[in-house]
Design a protein around this motif. Structure first.
Motif, PDB file in Angstrom:
ATOM      1  N   VAL A   1      11.329  -2.736   3.231  1.00 43.70           N
ATOM      2  CA  VAL A   1      11.146  -2.700   4.777  1.00 43.70           C
ATOM      3  C   VAL A   1      11.844  -1.229   5.029  1.00 43.70           C
ATOM      4  O   VAL A   1      12.924  -0.987   4.761  1.00 43.70           O
ATOM      5  CB  VAL A   1      12.365  -3.826   5.085  1.00 43.70           C
ATOM      6  CG1 VAL A   1      12.221  -3.863   6.731  1.00 43.70           C
ATOM      7  CG2 VAL A   1      11.811  -5.057   4.680  1.00 43.70           C
ATOM      8  N   ALA A   2      11.017  -0.230   5.566  1.00 39.40           N
ATOM      9  CA  ALA A   2      11.492   0.912   6.124  1.00 39.40           C
ATOM     10  C   ALA A   2      12.314   0.590   7.276  1.00 39.40           C
ATOM     11  O   ALA A   2      11.769   0.716   8.198  1.00 39.40           O
ATOM     12  CB  ALA A   2      10.459   1.770   6.336  1.00 39.40           C
ATOM     13  N   GLN A   3      13.525   0.836   7.177  1.00 32.90           N
ATOM     14  CA  GLN A   3      14.417   0.926   8.297  1.00 32.90           C
ATOM     15  C   GLN A   3      14.891   2.150   9.055  1.00 32.90           C
ATOM     16  O   GLN A   3      15.537   2.992   8.422  1.00 32.90           O
ATOM     17  CB  GLN A   3      15.744   0.099   8.058  1.00 32.90           C
ATOM     18  CG  GLN A   3      16.661  -0.300   9.255  1.00 32.90           C
ATOM     19  CD  GLN A   3      18.005  -0.602   8.717  1.00 32.90           C
ATOM     20  OE1 GLN A   3      18.631   0.299   8.021  1.00 32.90           O
ATOM     21  NE2 GLN A   3      18.947  -1.519   9.501  1.00 32.90           N
TER      22      GLN A   3
ATOM     23  N   PHE B   1       9.140   6.258  12.360  1.00 33.15           N
ATOM     24  CA  PHE B   1       7.834   6.742  11.994  1.00 33.15           C
ATOM     25  C   PHE B   1       7.851   7.596  10.815  1.00 33.15           C
ATOM     26  O   PHE B   1       6.693   7.534   9.806  1.00 33.15           O
ATOM     27  CB  PHE B   1       7.377   7.654  13.330  1.00 33.15           C
ATOM     28  CG  PHE B   1       6.672   6.633  14.510  1.00 33.15           C
ATOM     29  CD1 PHE B   1       6.901   5.426  14.390  1.00 33.15           C
ATOM     30  CD2 PHE B   1       5.935   7.520  15.243  1.00 33.15           C
ATOM     31  CE1 PHE B   1       6.283   4.530  15.381  1.00 33.15           C
ATOM     32  CE2 PHE B   1       5.282   6.503  16.357  1.00 33.15           C
ATOM     33  CZ  PHE B   1       5.393   5.167  16.432  1.00 33.15           C
ATOM     34  N   ALA B   2       8.998   8.616  10.618  1.00 35.19           N
ATOM     35  CA  ALA B   2       8.958   9.388   9.667  1.00 35.19           C
ATOM     36  C   ALA B   2       9.075   8.956   8.330  1.00 35.19           C
ATOM     37  O   ALA B   2       8.346   9.151   7.234  1.00 35.19           O
ATOM     38  CB  ALA B   2       9.877  10.485   9.797  1.00 35.19           C
ATOM     39  N   LEU B   3       9.818   7.868   8.237  1.00 35.74           N
ATOM     40  CA  LEU B   3      10.275   7.025   6.939  1.00 35.74           C
ATOM     41  C   LEU B   3       9.110   6.181   6.613  1.00 35.74           C
ATOM     42  O   LEU B   3       8.660   6.178   5.424  1.00 35.74           O
ATOM     43  CB  LEU B   3      11.458   6.127   7.339  1.00 35.74           C
ATOM     44  CG  LEU B   3      11.833   5.309   6.071  1.00 35.74           C
ATOM     45  CD1 LEU B   3      12.279   6.184   4.581  1.00 35.74           C
ATOM     46  CD2 LEU B   3      13.066   4.255   6.018  1.00 35.74           C
ATOM     47  N   THR B   4       8.446   5.464   7.534  1.00 34.61           N
ATOM     48  CA  THR B   4       7.314   4.700   7.114  1.00 34.61           C
ATOM     49  C   THR B   4       6.175   5.439   6.707  1.00 34.61           C
ATOM     50  O   THR B   4       5.664   5.200   5.494  1.00 34.61           O
ATOM     51  CB  THR B   4       6.809   4.035   8.573  1.00 34.61           C
ATOM     52  OG1 THR B   4       7.610   3.205   8.946  1.00 34.61           O
ATOM     53  CG2 THR B   4       5.494   3.149   8.188  1.00 34.61           C
ATOM     54  N   ARG B   5       5.874   6.664   7.106  1.00 28.82           N
ATOM     55  CA  ARG B   5       4.759   7.557   6.756  1.00 28.82           C
ATOM     56  C   ARG B   5       5.268   8.171   5.490  1.00 28.82           C
ATOM     57  O   ARG B   5       4.214   8.175   4.437  1.00 28.82           O
ATOM     58  CB  ARG B   5       4.493   8.605   7.780  1.00 28.82           C
ATOM     59  CG  ARG B   5       3.091   9.351   7.265  1.00 28.82           C
ATOM     60  CD  ARG B   5       1.849   8.456   7.341  1.00 28.82           C
ATOM     61  NE  ARG B   5       0.882   9.003   7.077  1.00 28.82           N
ATOM     62  CZ  ARG B   5      -0.305   8.480   6.392  1.00 28.82           C
ATOM     63  NH1 ARG B   5      -0.304   6.966   6.191  1.00 28.82           N
ATOM     64  NH2 ARG B   5      -1.229   9.285   5.742  1.00 28.82           N
TER      65      ARG B   5
ATOM     66  N   VAL C   1       4.777  -1.342   2.446  1.00 24.92           N
ATOM     67  CA  VAL C   1       5.901  -0.847   3.592  1.00 24.92           C
ATOM     68  C   VAL C   1       5.661  -1.767   4.829  1.00 24.92           C
ATOM     69  O   VAL C   1       4.627  -1.837   5.507  1.00 24.92           O
ATOM     70  CB  VAL C   1       5.783   0.644   3.869  1.00 24.92           C
ATOM     71  CG1 VAL C   1       6.851   1.064   4.952  1.00 24.92           C
ATOM     72  CG2 VAL C   1       5.769   1.400   2.665  1.00 24.92           C
ATOM     73  N   ILE C   2       6.879  -2.269   5.055  1.00 23.98           N
ATOM     74  CA  ILE C   2       7.120  -2.889   6.474  1.00 23.98           C
ATOM     75  C   ILE C   2       7.995  -2.154   7.448  1.00 23.98           C
ATOM     76  O   ILE C   2       9.037  -1.697   6.940  1.00 23.98           O
ATOM     77  CB  ILE C   2       7.747  -4.157   6.422  1.00 23.98           C
ATOM     78  CG1 ILE C   2       6.947  -5.444   5.468  1.00 23.98           C
ATOM     79  CG2 ILE C   2       8.142  -4.703   7.535  1.00 23.98           C
ATOM     80  CD1 ILE C   2       7.405  -6.656   4.980  1.00 23.98           C
ATOM     81  N   ALA C   3       7.623  -1.738   8.518  1.00 26.26           N
ATOM     82  CA  ALA C   3       8.285  -0.800   9.403  1.00 26.26           C
ATOM     83  C   ALA C   3       9.329  -1.492  10.245  1.00 26.26           C
ATOM     84  O   ALA C   3       8.862  -2.380  10.836  1.00 26.26           O
ATOM     85  CB  ALA C   3       7.304   0.008  10.244  1.00 26.26           C
ATOM     86  N   ALA C   4      10.468  -0.810  10.362  1.00 27.58           N
ATOM     87  CA  ALA C   4      11.446  -1.578  11.197  1.00 27.58           C
ATOM     88  C   ALA C   4      12.236  -0.585  11.931  1.00 27.58           C
ATOM     89  O   ALA C   4      12.849   0.525  11.399  1.00 27.58           O
ATOM     90  CB  ALA C   4      12.499  -2.420  10.382  1.00 27.58           C
TER      91      ALA C   4
END
Length: 352
Positions: free
Chosen positions: A172-174, A197-201, A211-214
């Protein structure tokens, strides 16, 4: 891994756990609407955790997520904690009260917690998620053998690497935008404050785990944006705070519906760990430059909860832990099932 197929989800959406705010009723409504509902156990003892899991199971037959806090157990610091209580004392006095005589560790970490481990192993939920860190290898192995899908909240590539090595299934990309407690493994380490956005990518390009974006995601357009970046799903928390099924009190709801939603603040003052909160009297206090160091989580939270309890009977609600992310102005108060349906429709409308 086909995340949606494994859990039978009709929408790539997870309701964030939100300890203290989410409820079995909220999680069940989200699950029954086709998304993944979450029940936060981080602030509960074993008996109450069992009760809430049983309540949730009585409301849905669909898969759900149980969330645990895996923070380092703090050591009492009498001198530092006394200084913090002394700094809070004048505010308590405004409401005819005194701060606690000493602080307590009000929440037990899942790390090394045999009682809570037993609760989770008995429940064998479809999903177990971790915040603030990771449990020991034996616990991870046992949960995986029980068929649980393991999610780990991370704020950096370094934490992602640790999670991968430990056997976590999905990250979970917080992002920095997220409301509530920042999931840093070490709250005192340097924080690059990576946005969602940066962490998810970054994690998608790294490519070792789904990856789950949060963080800051409030509607179908935001969900589409992170899916286009490669996330398998979006986790939304603040979007659900205004739902009638949550534990949010009237003061919290009113503040979320006010200009304060445009001015969230990252603060340690309330709980002892960095957490994003709606701008209120507690966050304003926390910005003072003359304060002693905030005690460790969750011991500082003992004082924070006591202050809120002292102020509320006098009509003052602005010392609460009114967590919210930077997308708070986009909040919509409606029943959880209706919100999930709205998000699904908005997401579908973004398809080419």
């Amino acid at each position: 891994m086909d995340f949606l197929a494994r859990l039978g989800l009709s929408i790539p959406l997870i309701q964030a756990p939100m300890a203290g705010t989410s409820t079995p009723a909220l999680a069940a409504e989200v699950c029954n609407a086709g998304a993944l509902g979450s029940l936060a156990l981080g602030a509960l003892g074993p008996d109450e955790a069992r009760r809430q899991i049983a309540e949730l199971r009585g409301l849905t037959i669909r898969p759900f997520n149980l969330n645990l806090f895996v923070h380092k157990t703090p050591q009492p610091d009498l001198k530092g904690e006394t200084a913090w209580l002394d700094a809070l004392a004048p505010i308590f006095a405004e409401y005819g009260a005194r701060p606690p005589s000493a602080l307590e560790t009000i929440y037990q970490s899942f790390a090394g917690n045999a009682g809570m481990r037993d609760v989770v192993m008995e429940a064998k939920p479809a999903v177990v998620s971790f915040h603030f860190g990771l449990p020991d290898a034996a616990t991870i192995t046992a949960l995986k053998q029980a068929g649980c899908l393991l999610l780990g909240s991370v704020t950096s590539l370094a934490e992602a690497e640790l999670s991968h090595a430990a056997g976590i299934d999905i990250l979970v990309a917080q992002g920095w935008e997220a409301g509530g407690h920042r999931g840093m493994f070490d709250p005192d380490a340097a924080d690059d404050r990576l946005g969602t956005f940066a962490l998810t990518r970054l994690l998608v390009r790294w490519g070792k785990l789904p990856v789950i974006a949060a963080g800051g995601i409030m509607d179908g357009a935001g969900m589409r944006a992170v899916l286009d970046l490669g996330a398998v799903a979006a986790q939304l928390g603040t979007a659900f705070v205004g739902c009638p099924e949550t534990n949010a009190d009237a003061g919290y709801r009113a503040l979320l519906d006010s200009d304060a939603a445009c001015h969230t603040v990252m603060t340690r003052a309330i709980s002892g760990r960095p957490a994003r909160c709606l701008a209120n009297r507690f966050t304003h206090f926390g910005q003072r430059t003359d304060l002693p160091p905030v005690p460790a989580y969750p011991r500082a939270y003992d004082a924070g909860k006591a202050l809120n309890a002292a102020a509320k009977p006098h009509g003052e609600t602005l010392y609460g832990a009114q967590w919210a992310g930077q997308g708070a102005p986009l909040s919509r108060a409606m029943p959880a099932a209706e919100l999930v349906a709205r998000l699904a429709a908005e997401l579908a409308a973004t398809r080419p």
